[in-house]
Design a protein around this motif. Structure first.
Motif, PDB file in Angstrom:
ATOM      1  N   LEU A   1       0.827  -1.204   0.000  1.00 34.68           N
ATOM      2  CA  LEU A   1       0.000   0.000   0.000  1.00 34.68           C
ATOM      3  C   LEU A   1       0.861   1.253   0.000  1.00 34.68           C
ATOM      4  O   LEU A   1       2.027   1.212   0.417  1.00 34.68           O
ATOM      5  CB  LEU A   1      -0.910  -0.008   1.234  1.00 34.68           C
ATOM      6  CG  LEU A   1      -1.996  -1.074   1.243  1.00 34.68           C
ATOM      7  CD1 LEU A   1      -2.654  -1.154   2.613  1.00 34.68           C
ATOM      8  CD2 LEU A   1      -3.034  -0.795   0.167  1.00 34.68           C
ATOM      9  N   PRO A   2       0.294   2.376  -0.428  1.00 30.01           N
ATOM     10  CA  PRO A   2       1.039   3.637  -0.373  1.00 30.01           C
ATOM     11  C   PRO A   2       1.444   3.981   1.071  1.00 30.01           C
ATOM     12  O   PRO A   2       0.862   3.476   2.037  1.00 30.01           O
ATOM     13  CB  PRO A   2       0.038   4.670  -0.911  1.00 30.01           C
ATOM     14  CG  PRO A   2      -0.906   3.875  -1.753  1.00 30.01           C
ATOM     15  CD  PRO A   2      -1.022   2.550  -1.059  1.00 30.01           C
ATOM     16  N   ALA A   3       2.415   4.849   1.180  1.00 26.56           N
ATOM     17  CA  ALA A   3       2.906   5.302   2.491  1.00 26.56           C
ATOM     18  C   ALA A   3       1.762   5.859   3.327  1.00 26.56           C
ATOM     19  O   ALA A   3       0.783   6.385   2.805  1.00 26.56           O
ATOM     20  CB  ALA A   3       3.977   6.371   2.298  1.00 26.56           C
ATOM     21  N   ASP A   4       1.878   5.728   4.606  1.00 26.59           N
ATOM     22  CA  ASP A   4       0.970   6.265   5.618  1.00 26.59           C
ATOM     23  C   ASP A   4      -0.281   5.424   5.860  1.00 26.59           C
ATOM     24  O   ASP A   4      -1.102   5.792   6.695  1.00 26.59           O
ATOM     25  CB  ASP A   4       0.583   7.723   5.347  1.00 26.59           C
ATOM     26  CG  ASP A   4       1.792   8.641   5.416  1.00 26.59           C
ATOM     27  OD1 ASP A   4       2.732   8.336   6.175  1.00 26.59           O
ATOM     28  OD2 ASP A   4       1.788   9.659   4.707  1.00 26.59           O
ATOM     29  N   TYR A   5      -0.435   4.291   5.174  1.00 31.32           N
ATOM     30  CA  TYR A   5      -1.543   3.406   5.510  1.00 31.32           C
ATOM     31  C   TYR A   5      -1.350   2.803   6.897  1.00 31.32           C
ATOM     32  O   TYR A   5      -2.316   2.415   7.540  1.00 31.32           O
ATOM     33  CB  TYR A   5      -1.715   2.282   4.481  1.00 31.32           C
ATOM     34  CG  TYR A   5      -2.757   2.575   3.443  1.00 31.32           C
ATOM     35  CD1 TYR A   5      -4.051   2.097   3.566  1.00 31.32           C
ATOM     36  CD2 TYR A   5      -2.448   3.343   2.331  1.00 31.32           C
ATOM     37  CE1 TYR A   5      -5.009   2.364   2.613  1.00 31.32           C
ATOM     38  CE2 TYR A   5      -3.403   3.617   1.360  1.00 31.32           C
ATOM     39  CZ  TYR A   5      -4.681   3.127   1.514  1.00 31.32           C
ATOM     40  OH  TYR A   5      -5.630   3.409   0.569  1.00 31.32           O
ATOM     41  N   ASP A   6      -0.111   2.735   7.362  1.00 27.33           N
ATOM     42  CA  ASP A   6       0.144   2.198   8.699  1.00 27.33           C
ATOM     43  C   ASP A   6      -0.656   2.981   9.746  1.00 27.33           C
ATOM     44  O   ASP A   6      -1.159   2.402  10.714  1.00 27.33           O
ATOM     45  CB  ASP A   6       1.633   2.210   9.032  1.00 27.33           C
ATOM     46  CG  ASP A   6       2.284   3.583   8.900  1.00 27.33           C
ATOM     47  OD1 ASP A   6       1.798   4.434   8.117  1.00 27.33           O
ATOM     48  OD2 ASP A   6       3.285   3.813   9.592  1.00 27.33           O
ATOM     49  N   LEU A   7      -0.829   4.258   9.519  1.00 27.03           N
ATOM     50  CA  LEU A   7      -1.607   5.086  10.452  1.00 27.03           C
ATOM     51  C   LEU A   7      -3.079   4.720  10.407  1.00 27.03           C
ATOM     52  O   LEU A   7      -3.759   4.697  11.437  1.00 27.03           O
ATOM     53  CB  LEU A   7      -1.406   6.562  10.142  1.00 27.03           C
ATOM     54  CG  LEU A   7       0.038   7.052  10.214  1.00 27.03           C
ATOM     55  CD1 LEU A   7       0.136   8.509   9.772  1.00 27.03           C
ATOM     56  CD2 LEU A   7       0.602   6.869  11.616  1.00 27.03           C
ATOM     57  N   LEU A   8      -3.601   4.424   9.212  1.00 28.27           N
ATOM     58  CA  LEU A   8      -5.005   4.029   9.079  1.00 28.27           C
ATOM     59  C   LEU A   8      -5.267   2.699   9.779  1.00 28.27           C
ATOM     60  O   LEU A   8      -6.354   2.467  10.293  1.00 28.27           O
ATOM     61  CB  LEU A   8      -5.416   3.942   7.615  1.00 28.27           C
ATOM     62  CG  LEU A   8      -5.419   5.251   6.814  1.00 28.27           C
ATOM     63  CD1 LEU A   8      -5.831   4.995   5.382  1.00 28.27           C
ATOM     64  CD2 LEU A   8      -6.314   6.279   7.467  1.00 28.27           C
ATOM     65  N   PHE A   9      -4.265   1.819   9.779  1.00 26.25           N
ATOM     66  CA  PHE A   9      -4.385   0.531  10.450  1.00 26.25           C
ATOM     67  C   PHE A   9      -4.098   0.630  11.947  1.00 26.25           C
ATOM     68  O   PHE A   9      -4.171  -0.353  12.664  1.00 26.25           O
ATOM     69  CB  PHE A   9      -3.426  -0.494   9.836  1.00 26.25           C
ATOM     70  CG  PHE A   9      -3.922  -1.114   8.556  1.00 26.25           C
ATOM     71  CD1 PHE A   9      -4.678  -2.270   8.584  1.00 26.25           C
ATOM     72  CD2 PHE A   9      -3.615  -0.552   7.334  1.00 26.25           C
ATOM     73  CE1 PHE A   9      -5.124  -2.859   7.401  1.00 26.25           C
ATOM     74  CE2 PHE A   9      -4.046  -1.131   6.150  1.00 26.25           C
ATOM     75  CZ  PHE A   9      -4.807  -2.289   6.182  1.00 26.25           C
ATOM     76  N   GLY A  10      -3.733   1.833  12.403  1.00 23.26           N
ATOM     77  CA  GLY A  10      -3.442   2.017  13.820  1.00 23.26           C
ATOM     78  C   GLY A  10      -2.113   1.405  14.236  1.00 23.26           C
ATOM     79  O   GLY A  10      -1.902   1.088  15.401  1.00 23.26           O
ATOM     80  N   ARG A  11      -1.211   1.249  13.285  1.00 27.11           N
ATOM     81  CA  ARG A  11       0.090   0.640  13.543  1.00 27.11           C
ATOM     82  C   ARG A  11       1.213   1.503  12.955  1.00 27.11           C
ATOM     83  O   ARG A  11       1.837   1.130  11.971  1.00 27.11           O
ATOM     84  CB  ARG A  11       0.180  -0.761  12.917  1.00 27.11           C
ATOM     85  CG  ARG A  11      -0.842  -1.767  13.373  1.00 27.11           C
ATOM     86  CD  ARG A  11      -0.684  -2.093  14.850  1.00 27.11           C
ATOM     87  NE  ARG A  11      -1.303  -3.335  15.248  1.00 27.11           N
ATOM     88  CZ  ARG A  11      -2.595  -3.516  15.445  1.00 27.11           C
ATOM     89  NH1 ARG A  11      -3.450  -2.560  15.197  1.00 27.11           N
ATOM     90  NH2 ARG A  11      -3.073  -4.675  15.851  1.00 27.11           N
ATOM     91  N   PRO A  12       1.459   2.687  13.554  1.00 26.17           N
ATOM     92  CA  PRO A  12       2.506   3.555  13.003  1.00 26.17           C
ATOM     93  C   PRO A  12       3.854   2.817  12.921  1.00 26.17           C
ATOM     94  O   PRO A  12       4.249   2.160  13.874  1.00 26.17           O
ATOM     95  CB  PRO A  12       2.579   4.707  14.000  1.00 26.17           C
ATOM     96  CG  PRO A  12       1.367   4.598  14.850  1.00 26.17           C
ATOM     97  CD  PRO A  12       0.869   3.194  14.768  1.00 26.17           C
ATOM     98  N   GLN A  13       4.486   2.922  11.774  1.00 28.32           N
ATOM     99  CA  GLN A  13       5.764   2.282  11.550  1.00 28.32           C
ATOM    100  C   GLN A  13       6.886   3.290  11.776  1.00 28.32           C
ATOM    101  O   GLN A  13       6.724   4.477  11.485  1.00 28.32           O
ATOM    102  CB  GLN A  13       5.851   1.757  10.108  1.00 28.32           C
ATOM    103  CG  GLN A  13       4.753   0.765   9.750  1.00 28.32           C
ATOM    104  CD  GLN A  13       4.864  -0.513  10.523  1.00 28.32           C
ATOM    105  OE1 GLN A  13       5.888  -1.168  10.514  1.00 28.32           O
ATOM    106  NE2 GLN A  13       3.793  -0.877  11.224  1.00 28.32           N
ATOM    107  N   PRO A  14       8.036   2.827  12.284  1.00 33.77           N
ATOM    108  CA  PRO A  14       9.163   3.758  12.436  1.00 33.77           C
ATOM    109  C   PRO A  14       9.614   4.256  11.075  1.00 33.77           C
ATOM    110  O   PRO A  14       9.538   3.536  10.085  1.00 33.77           O
ATOM    111  CB  PRO A  14      10.246   2.914  13.092  1.00 33.77           C
ATOM    112  CG  PRO A  14       9.757   1.511  13.131  1.00 33.77           C
ATOM    113  CD  PRO A  14       8.331   1.487  12.693  1.00 33.77           C
ATOM    114  N   THR A  15      10.047   5.496  11.032  1.00 39.25           N
ATOM    115  CA  THR A  15      10.477   6.070   9.745  1.00 39.25           C
ATOM    116  C   THR A  15      11.959   5.904   9.553  1.00 39.25           C
ATOM    117  O   THR A  15      12.702   5.624  10.437  1.00 39.25           O
ATOM    118  CB  THR A  15      10.139   7.561   9.666  1.00 39.25           C
ATOM    119  OG1 THR A  15      10.675   8.219  10.805  1.00 39.25           O
ATOM    120  CG2 THR A  15       8.650   7.747   9.595  1.00 39.25           C
TER     121      THR A  15
END
Length: 126
Positions: free
Chosen positions: A112-126
């Motif tokens: 998926l495009p960047a920032d979907y991790d936030l939609l899934f409630g699972r912020p990824q380290p940058t």
């Protein structure tokens, strides 16, 4: 392991703070239909009714960027705003993330495009 329909909707209802199971189901159907190319493995872990939504989605040439995904969700839910659609997306996708498990979720996020991790409630380290 596949999550039962009632359990899935109960989690979405709780996270979305919906008044009824019907509201939770409406959000789940729209969000899953818009999810995009990352369907088959995830569908195997969802209740059959929602797995079928993933396997027969609303067509998109490519995954929508997160902002457009939220706007599309708002467009498909009667009376929704971008703010309420963000809430709907979060309630559904965080439940999906729990159901998928970390390994599958990692594979999904790579597609998926960047920032979907936030939609899934699972912020990824940058």
């Amino acid at each position: 392991m596949t999550l039962r329909r009632e359990a899935f909707l109960a989690r979405v209802k709780e996270r979305g703070e919906y008044g009824t199971v019907e509201e939770a189901e409406r959000a789940a159907r729209v969000v899953l239909a818009l999810l995009g190319e990352v369907r088959a493995q995830l569908a195997a872990r969802l209740p059959e009714e929602f797995a079928l939504i993933l396997l027969n989605p609303l067509q998109s040439a490519e995954p929508l960027p997160p902002e457009r995904f939220v706007r599309a969700t708002a467009a498909w839910i009667e009376g929704a705003t971008e703010q309420t659609a963000t809430w709907d997306v979060s309630a559904v996708l965080s439940t999906v993330a729990d159901t998928a498990g970390e390994d599958l979720l990692g594979q999904i996020l790579l597609q998926l495009p960047a920032d979907y991790d936030l939609l899934f409630g699972r912020p990824q380290p940058t």
